[in-house]
Design an enzyme around this catalytic site. Structure first.
Site, PDB file in Angstrom:
ATOM      1  CE  LYS A 109      -4.504   0.846   0.320  1.00  0.00           C
ATOM      2  NZ  LYS A 109      -5.597  -0.073  -0.045  1.00  0.00           N
ATOM      3  CE1 TYR A 222     -24.750   7.201  -4.028  1.00  0.00           C
ATOM      4  CE2 TYR A 222     -24.131   9.024  -5.458  1.00  0.00           C
ATOM      5  CZ  TYR A 222     -24.908   7.901  -5.198  1.00  0.00           C
ATOM      6  OH  TYR A 222     -25.840   7.477  -6.130  1.00  0.00           O
TER       7      TYR A 222
HETATM    8  N1  GLU Z   1      -7.456   0.190  -3.242  1.00  0.00           N
HETATM    9  C1  GLU Z   1      -8.108  -1.045  -3.544  1.00  0.00           C
HETATM   10  C2  GLU Z   1      -8.114  -1.952  -2.322  1.00  0.00           C
HETATM   11  O1  GLU Z   1      -7.989  -1.510  -1.209  1.00  0.00           O
HETATM   12  C3  GLU Z   1      -7.554  -1.731  -4.796  1.00  0.00           C
HETATM   13  C4  GLU Z   1      -6.087  -1.700  -4.950  1.00  0.00           C
HETATM   14  C5  GLU Z   1      -5.575  -2.188  -6.296  1.00  0.00           C
HETATM   15  O2  GLU Z   1      -6.345  -2.333  -7.231  1.00  0.00           O
HETATM   16  O3  GLU Z   1      -4.385  -2.424  -6.347  1.00  0.00           O
HETATM   17  O4  GLU Z   1      -8.342  -3.119  -2.433  1.00  0.00           O
END
Ligand code: GLU
Length: 418
Positions: A109, A222
């Site tokens: 992340k 939203y």
């Molecule tokens: N941000 C999204 C999640 O928390 C998707 C991350 C991505 O597609 O790499 O799952």
């Protein structure tokens, strides 16, 4: 259970959730300990020239929690509340998420502490390009693949792809997912998280004997997830009775019209005050008389303070980390079925995986193929978690962690340690 006095970080929560399940599993103690830590963490500070000529310094993070099952995968968020601890937690949750739906990735992340709502498009572009340069030794199509998250969209992903490709001197679409379609993005990526949530809600309703077309739904948030979810569910005949966002909220017992909410959002920046609706606060949203509650905004929303007042029979976690462990216990005691984030919102990263596969093959699928593959993965994953929960007599969250941790631990064991 008492809620701890010191404010717990998201990482403390992630660890508590992990420890509670991992300590009961038959896995090597060394592997169990390793999974409590990220493999790699990068913290950067970098300057950005603002529109008024001043230079502002931003802090950003990229954390790779685990790569035993494949390259790191996970979004990049732009938000004023982004901290290192939060990004660490989110990276760990990505490891479990990818494992629970069986896609060949580890977890990662990233985030930049900033307020994108107060930045111009030019400022966001300069911030994105500079941040990409800062993390360009970490990311890559076979090492760590970013994607969208809170306040980052297809345009931001396009800037990341362009900056990285320019640096490498070649077109590298597989370095990031969630791109615009003309740049190697996948059909069906934008509504993917909402579609995955809908599949989970449908399966959960079936399990509880609730007809899908009679469900009353309450949604917090939203944005991309909440808006797509509301319109898909409304299409299935569900009633969207309440929705809130950062600007306020709307209630209509007969069902809100998602098109009217979107029109209001585009005009004013919030769904608040949509004609023909009554005002609704967040507190009221959580207490609404409804069947399904979908927290699809920020983390830490369902706590000891409001869990006892929730009337919904199903909670589908569109957001990451919306429920505290204490709230989880209260909800379980009250018989509320909580579909955990690592399963409920996995549709987004699943279609990100499809996008990456298409980029590597340079061969693209139709929207029907994407929807079909997503349907199969989400349904099978939901059913696998549900049967594990029944077999072990646990909640869905523990069952999802059980499956995910075992898969990651097995990969680590097979790879070996030296
Ligand atoms: N941000 C999204 C999640 O928390 C998707 C991350 C991505 O597609 O790499 O799952």
């Amino acid at each position: 259970m008492e809620e701890p006095r010191r404010e717990e970080s998201a990482y403390d929560v992630a660890l508590r959730q992990y420890d509670a399940v991992a300590e009961k599993l038959d896995i090597d103690p060394g592997i169990r300990e390793m999974l409590r830590h990220p493999e790699f963490a990068l913290e950067v500070a970098f300057p950005v020239k603002m529109d008024d000529g001043s230079v502002k310094v931003f802090k950003g993070y990229r954390v790779v929690h685990n790569t035993a099952r494949g390259p790191g995968k996970g979004g990049i968020r732009y938000h004023p509340d982004v901290t290192f601890e939060e990004v660490k937690a989110l990276s760990m949750w990505m490891t479990w998420k990818c494992a629970v739906v069986g896609i060949p990735y580890g977890g990662a992340k990233g985030g930049v502490t900033c307020n994108p709502l107060e930045m111009s498009k030019g400022e966001k572009e300069r911030l994105t390009r500079r941040f990409t340069v800062e993390i360009s030794n970490v990311i890559g199509p076979y090492t760590d693949i970013p994607g969208p998250d809170m306040f980052t969209d297809a345009q931001v992903m396009a800037w990341i792809m362009d900056t990285y490709s320019t640096q490498k001197g070649k077109f590298v679409p597989g370095v990031v997912t969630g791109k615009p379609i003309p740049l190697g993005g996948s059909l069906g990526r934008t509504p993917a998280t909402a579609r995955g949530l809908v599949i989970c809600i449908r399966e959960a309703a079936k399990e509880l004997g609730l007809p899908l077309d009679s469900l009353r739904i309450a949604v917090q948030g939203y944005g991309n997830v909440g808006a797509h979810l509301a319109s898909i569910l409304e299409g299935y005949g569900c009633k969207i009775v309440g929705v809130t966002d950062i600007g306020g909220g709307c209630f209509c017992d007969a069902g809100l019209d998602p098109c009217a909410l979107t029109a209001q959002l585009l005009e004013t920046g919030s769904i608040d005050g949509t004609p023909g609706t009554d005002c609704l606060t967040n507190d009221e949203l959580f207490e609404l008389d409804c069947d399904v509650l979908v927290p699809a905004a920020v983390g830490n929303q369902i706590t000891k303070a409001n869990a006892g007042k929730i009337k919904a029979k199903i909670i589908a976690e569109g957001a990451n980390g919306p429920t505290t462990p204490e709230a989880d216990e209260i909800l379980a005691d009250r018989g509320v079925m909580v579909i955990p984030d690592i399963l409920a919102n996995a549709g987004g990263v699943t279609v990100s995986y499809f996008e990456w596969v298409q980029n590597l093959m340079n061969f693209y699928w139709t929207e029907e193929e994407i929807a079909e593959r997503l349907e199969r993965i989400m349904t099978e994953s939901f059913q696998a978690v549900l049967s594990t929960a029944k077999e072990k007599g646990t909640r869905l969250r523990e069952a999802a962690y059980n499956l995910a941790i075992l898969r990651v631990a097995e990969a680590m064991k097979l790879r070996g340690v030296c």
